[in-house]
Write a protein that holds these residues in place. Structure first.
Motif, PDB file in Angstrom:
ATOM      1  N   GLU A 203      37.794  45.934 103.534  1.00  0.00           N
ATOM      2  CA  GLU A 203      36.290  45.485 102.770  1.00  0.00           C
ATOM      3  C   GLU A 203      36.353  45.396 101.223  1.00  0.00           C
ATOM      4  O   GLU A 203      35.422  45.107 100.818  1.00  0.00           O
ATOM      5  CB  GLU A 203      35.398  46.481 103.119  1.00  0.00           C
ATOM      6  CG  GLU A 203      35.154  46.648 105.010  1.00  0.00           C
ATOM      7  CD  GLU A 203      34.172  47.528 105.199  1.00  0.00           C
ATOM      8  OE1 GLU A 203      33.552  48.520 104.267  1.00  0.00           O
ATOM      9  OE2 GLU A 203      33.851  47.677 106.342  1.00  0.00           O
ATOM     10  N   ARG A 204      37.856  45.733 100.607  1.00  0.00           N
ATOM     11  CA  ARG A 204      37.768  45.578  99.390  1.00  0.00           C
ATOM     12  C   ARG A 204      37.967  44.174  98.910  1.00  0.00           C
ATOM     13  O   ARG A 204      38.198  43.300  99.720  1.00  0.00           O
ATOM     14  CB  ARG A 204      39.057  46.320  98.883  1.00  0.00           C
ATOM     15  CG  ARG A 204      39.068  47.939  99.290  1.00  0.00           C
ATOM     16  CD  ARG A 204      40.229  48.424  98.328  1.00  0.00           C
ATOM     17  NE  ARG A 204      40.319  49.971  98.865  1.00  0.00           N
ATOM     18  CZ  ARG A 204      41.095  50.129  99.678  1.00  0.00           C
ATOM     19  NH1 ARG A 204      41.912  49.362 100.407  1.00  0.00           N
ATOM     20  NH2 ARG A 204      41.144  51.697 100.100  1.00  0.00           N
ATOM     21  N   ALA A 209      39.779  37.473  92.898  1.00  0.00           N
ATOM     22  CA  ALA A 209      38.495  37.674  92.419  1.00  0.00           C
ATOM     23  C   ALA A 209      37.695  38.911  92.070  1.00  0.00           C
ATOM     24  O   ALA A 209      36.666  38.801  91.663  1.00  0.00           O
ATOM     25  CB  ALA A 209      37.804  36.979  93.851  1.00  0.00           C
ATOM     26  N   ALA A 210      38.594  39.872  92.211  1.00  0.00           N
ATOM     27  CA  ALA A 210      37.848  41.277  91.949  1.00  0.00           C
ATOM     28  C   ALA A 210      37.708  41.486  90.435  1.00  0.00           C
ATOM     29  O   ALA A 210      38.522  40.898  89.521  1.00  0.00           O
ATOM     30  CB  ALA A 210      38.853  42.457  92.263  1.00  0.00           C
ATOM     31  N   LYS A 211      36.411  42.302  90.171  1.00  0.00           N
ATOM     32  CA  LYS A 211      36.434  42.535  88.746  1.00  0.00           C
ATOM     33  C   LYS A 211      36.849  43.534  88.180  1.00  0.00           C
ATOM     34  O   LYS A 211      37.242  44.022  87.111  1.00  0.00           O
ATOM     35  CB  LYS A 211      34.620  42.861  88.644  1.00  0.00           C
ATOM     36  CG  LYS A 211      34.111  41.658  88.853  1.00  0.00           C
ATOM     37  CD  LYS A 211      32.465  41.670  88.494  1.00  0.00           C
ATOM     38  CE  LYS A 211      31.584  40.408  88.763  1.00  0.00           C
ATOM     39  NZ  LYS A 211      30.109  40.538  88.493  1.00  0.00           N
ATOM     40  N   ILE A 212      37.508  44.536  89.242  1.00  0.00           N
ATOM     41  CA  ILE A 212      38.015  45.920  88.749  1.00  0.00           C
ATOM     42  C   ILE A 212      39.131  45.646  89.760  1.00  0.00           C
ATOM     43  O   ILE A 212      39.259  45.462  90.998  1.00  0.00           O
ATOM     44  CB  ILE A 212      37.435  47.186  89.014  1.00  0.00           C
ATOM     45  CG1 ILE A 212      35.966  46.903  88.192  1.00  0.00           C
ATOM     46  CG2 ILE A 212      38.321  48.242  88.454  1.00  0.00           C
ATOM     47  CD1 ILE A 212      35.100  48.274  88.552  1.00  0.00           C
ATOM     48  N   VAL A 213      40.611  45.951  89.016  1.00  0.00           N
ATOM     49  CA  VAL A 213      41.797  46.264  89.753  1.00  0.00           C
ATOM     50  C   VAL A 213      42.591  47.250  89.442  1.00  0.00           C
ATOM     51  O   VAL A 213      42.603  47.658  88.265  1.00  0.00           O
ATOM     52  CB  VAL A 213      42.949  45.045  89.379  1.00  0.00           C
ATOM     53  CG1 VAL A 213      44.374  45.166  90.276  1.00  0.00           C
ATOM     54  CG2 VAL A 213      41.874  43.736  90.174  1.00  0.00           C
ATOM     55  N   ILE A 214      43.030  48.167  90.451  1.00  0.00           N
ATOM     56  CA  ILE A 214      43.750  49.232  90.212  1.00  0.00           C
ATOM     57  C   ILE A 214      45.047  48.949  90.720  1.00  0.00           C
ATOM     58  O   ILE A 214      45.518  48.717  92.036  1.00  0.00           O
ATOM     59  CB  ILE A 214      43.111  50.531  90.872  1.00  0.00           C
ATOM     60  CG1 ILE A 214      41.627  50.634  90.503  1.00  0.00           C
ATOM     61  CG2 ILE A 214      43.883  51.688  90.663  1.00  0.00           C
ATOM     62  CD1 ILE A 214      40.972  51.689  90.823  1.00  0.00           C
ATOM     63  N   SER A 215      46.225  49.156  89.975  1.00  0.00           N
ATOM     64  CA  SER A 215      47.556  48.960  90.509  1.00  0.00           C
ATOM     65  C   SER A 215      48.655  50.014  90.441  1.00  0.00           C
ATOM     66  O   SER A 215      48.196  50.907  89.368  1.00  0.00           O
ATOM     67  CB  SER A 215      48.190  47.672  89.935  1.00  0.00           C
ATOM     68  OG  SER A 215      47.896  46.476  90.052  1.00  0.00           O
ATOM     69  N   GLY A 216      49.318  50.322  91.357  1.00  0.00           N
ATOM     70  CA  GLY A 216      50.213  51.661  91.251  1.00  0.00           C
ATOM     71  C   GLY A 216      51.887  50.622  91.144  1.00  0.00           C
ATOM     72  O   GLY A 216      52.052  49.739  91.666  1.00  0.00           O
ATOM     73  N   GLY A 217      52.687  51.455  90.504  1.00  0.00           N
ATOM     74  CA  GLY A 217      54.006  51.304  90.528  1.00  0.00           C
ATOM     75  C   GLY A 217      55.010  52.259  91.263  1.00  0.00           C
ATOM     76  O   GLY A 217      54.389  53.140  91.968  1.00  0.00           O
ATOM     77  N   ASP A 234      37.864  52.971  96.190  1.00  0.00           N
ATOM     78  CA  ASP A 234      36.717  52.722  97.011  1.00  0.00           C
ATOM     79  C   ASP A 234      35.635  53.067  96.346  1.00  0.00           C
ATOM     80  O   ASP A 234      34.479  52.463  96.346  1.00  0.00           O
ATOM     81  CB  ASP A 234      36.970  53.707  98.299  1.00  0.00           C
ATOM     82  CG  ASP A 234      37.779  52.947  99.188  1.00  0.00           C
ATOM     83  OD1 ASP A 234      38.056  51.873  99.138  1.00  0.00           O
ATOM     84  OD2 ASP A 234      38.534  53.748  99.982  1.00  0.00           O
ATOM     85  N   LYS A 235      35.819  54.092  95.209  1.00  0.00           N
ATOM     86  CA  LYS A 235      34.436  54.282  94.462  1.00  0.00           C
ATOM     87  C   LYS A 235      34.065  53.396  93.455  1.00  0.00           C
ATOM     88  O   LYS A 235      32.908  53.557  93.305  1.00  0.00           O
ATOM     89  CB  LYS A 235      34.912  55.761  93.705  1.00  0.00           C
ATOM     90  CG  LYS A 235      34.825  57.144  94.650  1.00  0.00           C
ATOM     91  CD  LYS A 235      34.853  58.456  93.814  1.00  0.00           C
ATOM     92  CE  LYS A 235      34.214  59.564  94.592  1.00  0.00           C
ATOM     93  NZ  LYS A 235      34.065  60.612  93.791  1.00  0.00           N
ATOM     94  N   LEU A 236      35.266  52.655  92.866  1.00  0.00           N
ATOM     95  CA  LEU A 236      34.894  51.647  91.856  1.00  0.00           C
ATOM     96  C   LEU A 236      34.471  50.334  92.464  1.00  0.00           C
ATOM     97  O   LEU A 236      34.150  49.523  91.855  1.00  0.00           O
ATOM     98  CB  LEU A 236      36.036  51.575  91.043  1.00  0.00           C
ATOM     99  CG  LEU A 236      36.390  52.812  90.399  1.00  0.00           C
ATOM    100  CD1 LEU A 236      37.527  52.680  89.347  1.00  0.00           C
ATOM    101  CD2 LEU A 236      35.198  53.226  89.103  1.00  0.00           C
ATOM    102  N   GLY A 237      34.729  50.141  93.793  1.00  0.00           N
ATOM    103  CA  GLY A 237      34.644  48.911  94.463  1.00  0.00           C
ATOM    104  C   GLY A 237      35.762  48.106  93.996  1.00  0.00           C
ATOM    105  O   GLY A 237      35.461  46.699  93.438  1.00  0.00           O
ATOM    106  N   ALA A 238      36.972  48.419  93.592  1.00  0.00           N
ATOM    107  CA  ALA A 238      37.978  47.788  93.193  1.00  0.00           C
ATOM    108  C   ALA A 238      38.963  47.201  94.221  1.00  0.00           C
ATOM    109  O   ALA A 238      38.922  47.715  95.372  1.00  0.00           O
ATOM    110  CB  ALA A 238      38.467  48.653  91.892  1.00  0.00           C
ATOM    111  N   ALA A 239      39.898  46.538  93.896  1.00  0.00           N
ATOM    112  CA  ALA A 239      40.985  45.769  94.589  1.00  0.00           C
ATOM    113  C   ALA A 239      42.065  46.679  94.220  1.00  0.00           C
ATOM    114  O   ALA A 239      42.220  47.275  93.138  1.00  0.00           O
ATOM    115  CB  ALA A 239      41.083  44.238  94.506  1.00  0.00           C
TER     116      ALA A 239
END
Length: 330
Positions: A203-204, A209-217, A234-239
């Motif tokens: 559902e993310r 197109a996401a306004k917030i993106v969180i990436s892991g390395g 999920d809390k931020l509505g991010a991809a």
């Protein structure tokens, strides 16, 4: 030759994808309001294609429709032949597409069949035949001028051309391409075989197109630890995205990869967690409005491009962030 553009549209779920709408915006910017822009929609038929045509028509565009069993999947050979037939039909001065995996696959082949050289991954336009594109992982910008006599074939970086909602295009109607796609190149079509599509149901928002993106390395150390990122997302509505190191380590699938050999993103907020900041990764995020980095290594290159940096062990920082960040209100 009068100026006119054909935009190769990708669609899914009954609507035209944002990258293709960005390609329309780029075409309109290059050619001006007086030149017609036509959207090419194709597929094997059915309700999904009909819904995409209806979605495209809501902005009153000229829509060129092609239906064929060969076009049901995004294979380069039939789609490139379709572009050749469309060019013969419309004699367009320009052909645009998004610089997506699909665009990168189809446009060079179509350009070869048409005897021209494509200009790829364009981020800025100067005039109808002059464009700017990144080279050396975005560390230099090249100005390229098209001097060919055929159509000017351009793929655009969607993040550099924001989609304009309800963009009005010149012309109306739904003409169709007639003819057998096997005509002319029977030996080419059928060389590739569609095996299947594997995608994660989420559902993310989409990465592009996401306004917030969180990436892991690589710093996350395992696939299970990516759940920490997902809780914050999920809390931020991010991809959720990843560096190539995390993908190569098998933590996440490669459709989450961000960087020179992955997806290019330009969100309002980009949060890099446990990512060192290799130049190939920075090439995919440098257009982000705000970059936040969390890394325990104070000398990590990511801090050189970050607007905000937190030199802290991510396994301490993430649980604290998840606890303190309020949930996004829908």
């Amino acid at each position: 030759q009068a100026s006119s553009a054909l935009v190769v549209a990708e669609h899914g779920g009954g609507s035209v994808k944002n990258g293709s709408i960005s390609a329309v915006a780029a075409a309109a910017a290059v050619l001006g309001d007086s030149s017609p822009v036509t959207l090419l929609l194709a597929g094997s038929g059915g309700s999904e294609l009909d819904a995409a045509i209806q979605h495209a028509s809501s902005a009153h565009p000229a829509v060129l429709v092609a239906r064929s069993p060969l076009l049901g999947q995004p294979l380069a050979e039939p789609w490139a032949e379709l572009l050749v037939q469309a060019q013969k039909k419309g004699n367009y001065s320009h052909i645009f597409a998004a610089s997506s995996s699909f665009g990168k696959d189809v446009l060079p082949r179509a350009a070869a069949l048409l005897g021209v050289s494509p200009i790829t991954d364009v981020t800025r336009t100067i005039d109808q035949h002059t464009y700017i594109r990144p080279i050396y992982a975005g560390n230099a910008m090249a100005t390229v001028r098209f001097k060919g006599s055929g159509p000017c074939i351009v793929s655009i970086r969607a993040t550099s051309f924001p989609a304009v909602p309800g963009l009005a295009l010149t012309g109306v109607g739904h003409p169709s391409i007639r003819g057998n796609l096997r005509d002319g190149f029977p030996e080419a079509i059928g060389k590739s075989k569609w095996i299947g599509l594997a995608s994660q149901q989420t559902e993310r928002p989409e990465l592009g197109a996401a306004k917030i993106v969180i990436s892991g390395g690589r710093g996350l150390k395992s696939a299970e630890n990516f759940e920490l990122l997902e809780k914050l997302a999920d809390k931020l509505g991010a991809a959720v995205g990843a560096s190539r190191a995390a993908v190569d380590a098998g933590f996440v699938p490669n459709d989450m990869q961000i960087g020179q050999t992955g997806k290019i993103v330009a969100p309002e907020l980009y949060i890099a967690v446990g990512i060192s900041g290799a130049i190939q990764h920075l090439a995919g995020i440098k257009d982000s409005k705000v970059i936040v980095a969390i890394n325990k290594d104070r000398d990590a290159p990511i801090f050189q491009v970050a607007d905000y940096g937190l030199a802290m062990d991510l396994f301490e920082a993430l649980p604290e962030l998840v606890a303190k960040v309020p949930s996004k209100r829908l």
